[in-house]
Design a protein around this motif. Structure first.
Motif, PDB file in Angstrom:
ATOM      1  N   ASP A  39      70.544 -32.260 116.239  1.00  0.00           N
ATOM      2  CA  ASP A  39      70.958 -33.654 116.373  1.00  0.00           C
ATOM      3  C   ASP A  39      72.377 -33.847 115.867  1.00  0.00           C
ATOM      4  N   ASP A  40      72.720 -33.207 114.733  1.00  0.00           N
ATOM      5  CA  ASP A  40      74.074 -33.311 114.194  1.00  0.00           C
ATOM      6  C   ASP A  40      75.092 -32.860 115.224  1.00  0.00           C
ATOM      7  N   GLY A  41      74.805 -31.729 115.898  1.00  0.00           N
ATOM      8  CA  GLY A  41      75.723 -31.212 116.904  1.00  0.00           C
ATOM      9  C   GLY A  41      75.876 -32.152 118.076  1.00  0.00           C
ATOM     10  N   ARG A  42      74.764 -32.735 118.512  1.00  0.00           N
ATOM     11  CA  ARG A  42      74.823 -33.672 119.644  1.00  0.00           C
ATOM     12  C   ARG A  42      75.610 -34.929 119.287  1.00  0.00           C
ATOM     13  N   VAL A  43      75.379 -35.445 118.093  1.00  0.00           N
ATOM     14  CA  VAL A  43      76.103 -36.647 117.668  1.00  0.00           C
ATOM     15  C   VAL A  43      77.592 -36.362 117.581  1.00  0.00           C
ATOM     16  N   HIS A  44      77.951 -35.198 117.032  1.00  0.00           N
ATOM     17  CA  HIS A  44      79.360 -34.815 116.916  1.00  0.00           C
ATOM     18  C   HIS A  44      80.016 -34.814 118.292  1.00  0.00           C
ATOM     19  N   THR A  45      79.358 -34.180 119.259  1.00  0.00           N
ATOM     20  CA  THR A  45      79.914 -34.099 120.615  1.00  0.00           C
ATOM     21  C   THR A  45      79.972 -35.472 121.261  1.00  0.00           C
ATOM     22  N   GLU A  46      78.924 -36.295 121.049  1.00  0.00           N
ATOM     23  CA  GLU A  46      78.898 -37.653 121.600  1.00  0.00           C
ATOM     24  C   GLU A  46      80.095 -38.465 121.116  1.00  0.00           C
ATOM     25  N   ILE A  47      80.347 -38.443 119.807  1.00  0.00           N
ATOM     26  CA  ILE A  47      81.439 -39.245 119.254  1.00  0.00           C
ATOM     27  C   ILE A  47      82.793 -38.704 119.718  1.00  0.00           C
ATOM     28  N   GLN A  48      82.920 -37.386 119.788  1.00  0.00           N
ATOM     29  CA  GLN A  48      84.156 -36.813 120.348  1.00  0.00           C
ATOM     30  C   GLN A  48      84.385 -37.332 121.760  1.00  0.00           C
ATOM     31  N   TRP A  49      83.347 -37.324 122.557  1.00  0.00           N
ATOM     32  CA  TRP A  49      83.469 -37.757 123.961  1.00  0.00           C
ATOM     33  C   TRP A  49      83.932 -39.207 124.033  1.00  0.00           C
ATOM     34  N   TYR A  50      83.336 -40.106 123.194  1.00  0.00           N
ATOM     35  CA  TYR A  50      83.761 -41.501 123.180  1.00  0.00           C
ATOM     36  C   TYR A  50      85.242 -41.613 122.813  1.00  0.00           C
ATOM     37  N   LEU A  51      85.672 -40.829 121.834  1.00  0.00           N
ATOM     38  CA  LEU A  51      87.067 -40.883 121.402  1.00  0.00           C
ATOM     39  C   LEU A  51      88.003 -40.382 122.495  1.00  0.00           C
ATOM     40  N   VAL A  52      87.560 -39.358 123.226  1.00  0.00           N
ATOM     41  CA  VAL A  52      88.350 -38.874 124.366  1.00  0.00           C
ATOM     42  C   VAL A  52      88.485 -39.979 125.408  1.00  0.00           C
ATOM     43  N   GLN A  53      87.353 -40.603 125.754  1.00  0.00           N
ATOM     44  CA  GLN A  53      87.373 -41.652 126.771  1.00  0.00           C
ATOM     45  C   GLN A  53      88.232 -42.831 126.335  1.00  0.00           C
ATOM     46  N   LEU A  54      88.094 -43.251 125.084  1.00  0.00           N
ATOM     47  CA  LEU A  54      88.889 -44.377 124.588  1.00  0.00           C
ATOM     48  C   LEU A  54      90.383 -44.069 124.645  1.00  0.00           C
ATOM     49  N   GLY A  55      90.747 -42.850 124.277  1.00  0.00           N
ATOM     50  CA  GLY A  55      92.150 -42.474 124.343  1.00  0.00           C
ATOM     51  C   GLY A  55      92.688 -42.522 125.762  1.00  0.00           C
ATOM     52  N   GLN A  56      91.935 -41.931 126.686  1.00  0.00           N
ATOM     53  CA  GLN A  56      92.381 -41.894 128.079  1.00  0.00           C
ATOM     54  C   GLN A  56      92.417 -43.292 128.699  1.00  0.00           C
ATOM     55  N   GLN A  57      91.432 -44.122 128.359  1.00  0.00           N
ATOM     56  CA  GLN A  57      91.388 -45.476 128.916  1.00  0.00           C
ATOM     57  C   GLN A  57      92.525 -46.352 128.415  1.00  0.00           C
ATOM     58  N   HIS A  58      93.143 -45.943 127.310  1.00  0.00           N
ATOM     59  CA  HIS A  58      94.280 -46.713 126.778  1.00  0.00           C
ATOM     60  C   HIS A  58      95.615 -46.032 127.070  1.00  0.00           C
ATOM     61  N   GLY A  59      95.587 -45.071 127.995  1.00  0.00           N
ATOM     62  CA  GLY A  59      96.819 -44.473 128.492  1.00  0.00           C
ATOM     63  C   GLY A  59      97.395 -43.354 127.656  1.00  0.00           C
ATOM     64  N   TYR A  60      96.639 -42.865 126.698  1.00  0.00           N
ATOM     65  CA  TYR A  60      97.137 -41.773 125.865  1.00  0.00           C
ATOM     66  C   TYR A  60      96.806 -40.419 126.482  1.00  0.00           C
ATOM     67  N   ASP A  61      97.661 -39.437 126.224  1.00  0.00           N
ATOM     68  CA  ASP A  61      97.269 -38.051 126.446  1.00  0.00           C
ATOM     69  C   ASP A  61      96.326 -37.673 125.310  1.00  0.00           C
ATOM     70  N   VAL A  62      95.333 -36.854 125.613  1.00  0.00           N
ATOM     71  CA  VAL A  62      94.322 -36.525 124.612  1.00  0.00           C
ATOM     72  C   VAL A  62      94.192 -35.012 124.477  1.00  0.00           C
ATOM     73  N   HIS A  63      94.108 -34.551 123.238  1.00  0.00           N
ATOM     74  CA  HIS A  63      93.853 -33.138 122.968  1.00  0.00           C
ATOM     75  C   HIS A  63      92.547 -33.015 122.193  1.00  0.00           C
ATOM     76  N   VAL A  64      91.702 -32.081 122.646  1.00  0.00           N
ATOM     77  CA  VAL A  64      90.430 -31.804 121.982  1.00  0.00           C
ATOM     78  C   VAL A  64      90.547 -30.470 121.253  1.00  0.00           C
ATOM     79  N   ALA A  65      89.912 -30.359 120.089  1.00  0.00           N
ATOM     80  CA  ALA A  65      89.937 -29.114 119.318  1.00  0.00           C
ATOM     81  C   ALA A  65      89.684 -27.922 120.233  1.00  0.00           C
ATOM     82  N   ILE A  66      90.472 -26.865 120.081  1.00  0.00           N
ATOM     83  CA  ILE A  66      90.420 -25.756 121.038  1.00  0.00           C
ATOM     84  C   ILE A  66      89.058 -25.076 121.066  1.00  0.00           C
ATOM     85  N   ASN A  67      88.292 -25.159 120.006  1.00  0.00           N
ATOM     86  CA  ASN A  67      86.970 -24.540 120.003  1.00  0.00           C
ATOM     87  C   ASN A  67      85.881 -25.472 120.520  1.00  0.00           C
TER      88      ASN A  67
END
Length: 370
Positions: free
Chosen positions: A206-234
């Motif tokens: 569950d911890d892993g799923r929540v971590h990925t879920e929140i990362q995904w929301y942050l990616v989407q929020l960044g892109q929806q506001h016109g930012y370039d987004v970088h995700v941790a390489i791993n």
């Protein structure tokens, strides 16, 4: 530690020098054998954390209610390894034919009197605290293969892994940090006397799923506001709702004017928003009890580029807010962040991230996201 311990001149420089090095591309890895005659003492001060109220601790340690603490004894070579230690460096503990525990270096200090109080051994004076302690089960042959040590290798004393061996490890991993995390995540086990339950296994998942879920929301929020987004390489290839986290994100983090060392520090930050080549915000998502490494990444970065303004967020569950804020206000981190008041380190809850995402989906981009 087979008299592998060791009185108190404080290595204050060692504590804060950590923030001038690259925590995620670190080239340091320590190995600490624990002799059979020291196993009971290890359990008393590392396996089980000690309370500050139970023993007269130096003032440098008194802020911590409970700490795990270990060390090594006198000797020219041991001293050189000890003084090279920096906060956040990984350490593996070895005994009876296996690496049985891992952790990270916290505070270092030289204190023969403390060694006497803790272990009845004034010789055990080169002392360090341990954070992110975790039981593991890794055979010497497994680590020896990564380090290109000969057949039959096992550690014979407190050591810092050589540069040559680290280079060998880097042929398989992107960094020592990545290898360290892999050893811990793939090989970690519960104590033989307390096998992990199905509930605990489900909680980890569950911890892993929540971590990925929140990362995904942050990616989407960044892109929806016109930012370039970088995700941790791993994390780029992790998926949420069938979508790769790195989809539509920057494949590489290119920061003109920044050194490779600075760039390497933040390549593992969970999510970064950029406007062109300027960093707007950085987010570290913490879905487990450990938030230490995320704060280290942030403080490492601002120490390397003290004139750079950036908003930094530690993102965790609202129920963990008190624990997160306590870590964020540790004297160690406050001392580092105080000179860079133009940058900020803030707490952000999972609930706030989800709420912002839902608002943007229904109403469109916000004037200010957080």
């Amino acid at each position: 530690m087979r008299a592998e311990f060791s009185s108190v001149s404080y290595f204050t420089g060692g504590i804060f020098n950590r923030f001038t090095c690259d925590s995620q591309d670190m080239s340091r890895l320590y190995i600490a054998p624990v002799g059979s005659d020291w196993c009971e003492r290890f359990d008393q001060t590392v396996g089980s954390p000690i309370s500050a109220s139970d023993i007269d601790l130096p003032s440098i340690l008194e802020a911590d209610q409970e700490i795990r603490i270990w060390g090594t004894s006198d000797g020219k070579q041991k001293y050189s390894y000890f003084t090279a230690m920096e906060t956040g460096d990984p350490v593996l503990f070895y005994s009876d034919g296996e690496f049985f525990a891992s952790g990270r270096i916290g505070v270092t200090l030289e204190d023969a009197a403390l060694g006497e109080r803790l272990w009845d051994s004034a010789e055990s004076k080169y002392i360090y605290t341990i954070s992110e302690y975790e039981p593991i089960s890794v055979l010497p042959a497994e680590l020896g293969d990564l380090l290109s040590y000969g057949e039959g290798w096992h550690p014979r004393g407190f050591m810092r892994v050589s540069e040559q061996a680290i280079n060998s490890l880097l042929t398989e991993y992107n960094s020592v940090e990545e290898a360290f995390q892999d050893l811990r995540s793939d090989e970690s086990v519960a104590s033989p006397s307390e096998p992990e339950t199905e509930t605990e296994q489900a909680s980890d998942a569950d911890d892993g799923r929540v971590h990925t879920e929140i990362q995904w929301y942050l990616v989407q929020l960044g892109q929806q506001h016109g930012y370039d987004v970088h995700v941790a390489i791993n994390d780029k290839n992790r998926t949420y709702q069938g979508e790769r986290l790195g989809e539509g994100c920057l494949e590489e983090l290119v920061l003109p004017g920044f050194s490779d060392a600075v760039t390497n520090i933040i390549r593992y930050v969970d999510v970064i928003w950029l406007e062109g080549d300027a960093i707007v915000a950085m987010f570290e998502v913490e879905s487990t009890t450990s938030i230490y490494s995320g704060i280290l990444r942030m403080t490492d970065f601002v120490t390397r580029v003290p004139n750079f303004a950036v908003d930094m967020y530690i993102v965790a569950a609202e129920s963990d807010s008190d624990a997160v804020r306590k870590e964020m206000t540790r004297p160690t981190f406050e001392t580092v962040l105080e000179p860079v008041s133009h940058s900020s380190l803030q707490f952000l809850s999972f609930e706030d991230v989800r709420e912002r995402y839902e608002t943007v989906v229904s109403a469109g981009p916000l004037q200010e996201v957080f």
